[in-house]
Design a protein around this motif. Structure first.
Motif, short mmCIF file in Angstrom:
data_model
loop_
_atom_site.label_atom_id
_atom_site.label_comp_id
_atom_site.label_asym_id
_atom_site.label_seq_id
_atom_site.Cartn_x
_atom_site.Cartn_y
_atom_site.Cartn_z
N PRO A 161 7.75 -40.59 50.16
CA PRO A 161 8.38 -39.78 48.94
C PRO A 161 9.48 -40.52 48.25
O PRO A 161 9.34 -40.35 47.09
N GLU A 162 10.00 -41.66 48.81
CA GLU A 162 10.99 -42.45 48.10
C GLU A 162 10.57 -43.74 47.68
O GLU A 162 10.21 -44.35 48.69
N CYS A 163 10.85 -44.31 46.90
CA CYS A 163 10.93 -45.80 46.58
C CYS A 163 12.31 -46.57 46.22
O CYS A 163 12.90 -45.56 45.45
N CYS A 164 12.72 -47.31 47.02
CA CYS A 164 11.75 -48.36 47.82
C CYS A 164 12.47 -48.95 48.83
O CYS A 164 13.60 -49.36 48.60
N MET A 165 12.10 -48.30 50.20
CA MET A 165 12.83 -49.08 51.08
C MET A 165 12.54 -50.48 51.34
O MET A 165 11.25 -50.82 51.39
N THR A 166 13.46 -51.17 52.01
CA THR A 166 13.05 -52.55 51.90
C THR A 166 14.12 -53.18 53.13
O THR A 166 15.36 -52.87 53.21
N PRO A 167 13.87 -54.50 53.62
CA PRO A 167 14.65 -55.09 54.49
C PRO A 167 15.80 -55.89 53.94
O PRO A 167 15.46 -56.57 52.81
N GLY A 168 16.81 -55.89 54.52
CA GLY A 168 17.70 -56.68 53.98
C GLY A 168 17.95 -58.07 54.63
O GLY A 168 16.99 -58.75 54.74
N LYS A 169 18.80 -58.11 55.54
CA LYS A 169 19.08 -59.47 56.23
C LYS A 169 18.64 -59.09 57.94
O LYS A 169 19.16 -58.10 58.37
N GLY A 170 17.73 -59.90 58.28
CA GLY A 170 17.31 -59.72 59.67
C GLY A 170 15.71 -59.19 59.59
O GLY A 170 15.22 -58.79 58.52
N THR A 171 15.04 -59.08 60.83
CA THR A 171 13.57 -58.64 60.96
C THR A 171 12.85 -59.20 59.99
O THR A 171 12.37 -60.33 60.18
N PHE A 172 12.27 -58.18 59.05
CA PHE A 172 11.27 -59.02 58.09
C PHE A 172 11.92 -60.06 57.31
O PHE A 172 11.22 -60.89 56.70
N ASP A 173 13.12 -60.00 56.97
CA ASP A 173 13.92 -61.23 56.13
C ASP A 173 13.68 -62.61 57.16
O ASP A 173 13.30 -63.46 56.34
N ASP A 174 13.66 -62.64 58.41
CA ASP A 174 13.28 -63.70 59.14
C ASP A 174 11.90 -64.05 59.03
O ASP A 174 11.55 -65.22 58.98
N PHE A 175 11.11 -63.00 59.11
CA PHE A 175 9.64 -63.45 59.00
C PHE A 175 9.37 -64.21 57.55
O PHE A 175 8.61 -65.08 57.56
N ILE A 176 9.98 -63.52 56.66
CA ILE A 176 9.73 -64.23 55.08
C ILE A 176 10.34 -65.64 55.31
O ILE A 176 9.40 -66.43 54.61
N TYR A 222 14.01 -57.18 67.60
CA TYR A 222 14.20 -56.68 66.27
C TYR A 222 15.11 -57.05 65.14
O TYR A 222 15.08 -57.67 64.23
N LEU A 223 16.62 -57.20 65.85
CA LEU A 223 17.63 -57.67 64.89
C LEU A 223 17.43 -59.00 64.18
O LEU A 223 17.77 -59.35 63.39
N ARG A 224 17.31 -59.98 65.28
CA ARG A 224 17.21 -61.46 65.00
C ARG A 224 15.97 -61.79 65.67
O ARG A 224 16.10 -62.73 66.89
N PRO A 225 14.78 -61.44 65.23
CA PRO A 225 13.61 -61.78 66.12
C PRO A 225 13.40 -63.28 66.56
O PRO A 225 13.15 -63.69 67.37
#
Length: 384
Positions: A220-235, A161-164
């Motif tokens: 209910p709330e916008c907008c959750m998003t990844p910072g550094k790590g996880t999906f950031d690595d994927f991008i 998760y943290l550094r995939p």
């Protein structure tokens, strides 16, 4: 006794002695301890491959199920997070392995404070597997490792998760060695690295468009998003630039809809799961029909704020399963992202084929809708 008989006796004794020697050598080989170095750099030693494992974070079953045909048979206990957060996968495990409901839980699988040392000790496991977030990201930084070791329990730390892109391959090798499934781990690693290598080769010299990942979209709330790590690595691996990385200090966070509209990313990717069904958000996952996923995605994109994004107007929008964030199957998510971010470079790339190939490793079926391409046929030229 004849000479021939004496010779036969000597040969029999020699054969018996050789058999005993072979058996002794085999016994020594089987008795060799299992030694690995975990992702925190700790040396972990077992007298033999583990047969009774506690997964402090239940979602680690995502990886264990790629290495063992019956991963539940190895579990003495686990965190409760798998059933709560990954209900679609849990249903598939239950269908194939009904005994899943009888496995004791040892905590919430999310926080160190929610982990029960007493329950874990009572289960007498061969091994406790911790994630990086529960163990602490630096050697000696977490108290849980020390408390388990003080109770005489062997601990290994793995993480997806943290550094995939850094920890996935080492973690697979660690698990494979600890459960006696080294070859299965190496087979999956070869598949995994081959797919990522193909993407990296094609991205040489590519520009990096800005990408926004809208996590748990439609909540209910916008907008959750990844910072550094996880999906950031994927991008990054897929050839994009995470719009939110400079805005958030940690692995995840929240930005306002106004900030999203002002930043106006070139590519918008929403994530969701079956956990979003109750809130009317984006629904994707194992067993989810395509029609259900597509309807929830269309509803999301029709929201007034999101509809103003140039990515939405230009059909540079897509959706993916949120729970790609904690499994080696994220290689499929990276392929999908590469195709969305650089459609001209990856026109012949088919993530569905990669998922089908991954299925041969998996203890459960990987059917359902795990991603959606842009509605209406994909990217359109930007409007003037």
């Amino acid at each position: 006794m004849t000479h021939a008989g004496a010779v036969l006796i000597r040969l029999s004794r020699r054969a018996f002695a050789m058999a005993l020697a072979s058996l002794s050598l085999a016994t020594v080989a089987l008795a060799q301890p299992v030694v690995v170095t975990d992702v925190l750099g700790r040396t972990v030693t077992l007298p033999a491959p583990a047969k009774r494992i506690v997964l402090a974070q239940g979602r680690q079953l995502n990886a264990l199920g790629l290495l063992h045909p019956d991963p539940l048979s190895l579990l003495a206990g686990w965190g409760a997070d798998h059933q709560r957060q990954n209900a679609d996968a849990y249903a598939r495990y239950r269908a194939r392995f009904p005994m899943i409901d009888s496995i004791p839980t040892v905590g919430d699988g999310v926080t160190e404070g929610g982990f029960s040392l007493e329950k874990t000790v009572a289960l007498a496991p061969d091994l406790v597997v911790l994630s990086g977030s529960l163990a602490g990201t630096r050697r000696g930084s977490g108290d849980l490792v020390q408390r388990l070791e003080a109770a005489g329990i062997t601990v290994a730390v793995v993480d997806f998760y943290l550094r995939p892109l850094t920890d996935t391959v080492p973690s697979l090798r660690i698990l494979g060695r600890l459960i006696g499934r080294e070859q299965q781990a190496e087979d999956f690693i070869r598949f995994y690295e081959g797919r990522l290598g193909r993407i990296a080769q094609r991205l040489e010299g590519a520009t990096r468009p800005s990408v926004f990942i809208h996590a748990h979209a439609g909540g209910p709330e916008c907008c959750m998003t990844p910072g550094k790590g996880t999906f950031d690595d994927f991008i990054t691996a897929a050839g994009g630039r995470n719009m939110s990385a400079p805005l958030l200090p940690g692995a995840t966070g929240q930005i306002s809809l106004e900030q999203l509209i002002t930043s106006d990313p070139e590519v918008y990717v929403a994530t969701g799961g079956t956990h979003m069904a109750k809130s009317g958000g984006l629904v994707l996952g194992l067993g989810v029909p395509r029609e259900t996923a597509a309807a929830s995605f269309a509803k999301l994109l029709s929201q007034p704020g999101l509809a103003t994004l140039s990515a939405v107007r230009n059909s540079r929008v897509s959706a993916m399963w949120q729970l790609f964030n904690d499994t080696p199957l994220h290689v499929v998510a990276i392929e999908a992202l590469a195709k969305w971010i650089h459609p001209e470079r990856f026109a012949d790339l088919h993530p569905a084929e990669t998922l089908a190939e991954a299925t041969r490793f998996s203890a459960i079926p990987l059917d359902g809708t795990l991603w959606l391409d842009a509605p209406g046929g994909g990217p359109k030229p930007p409007r003037p």
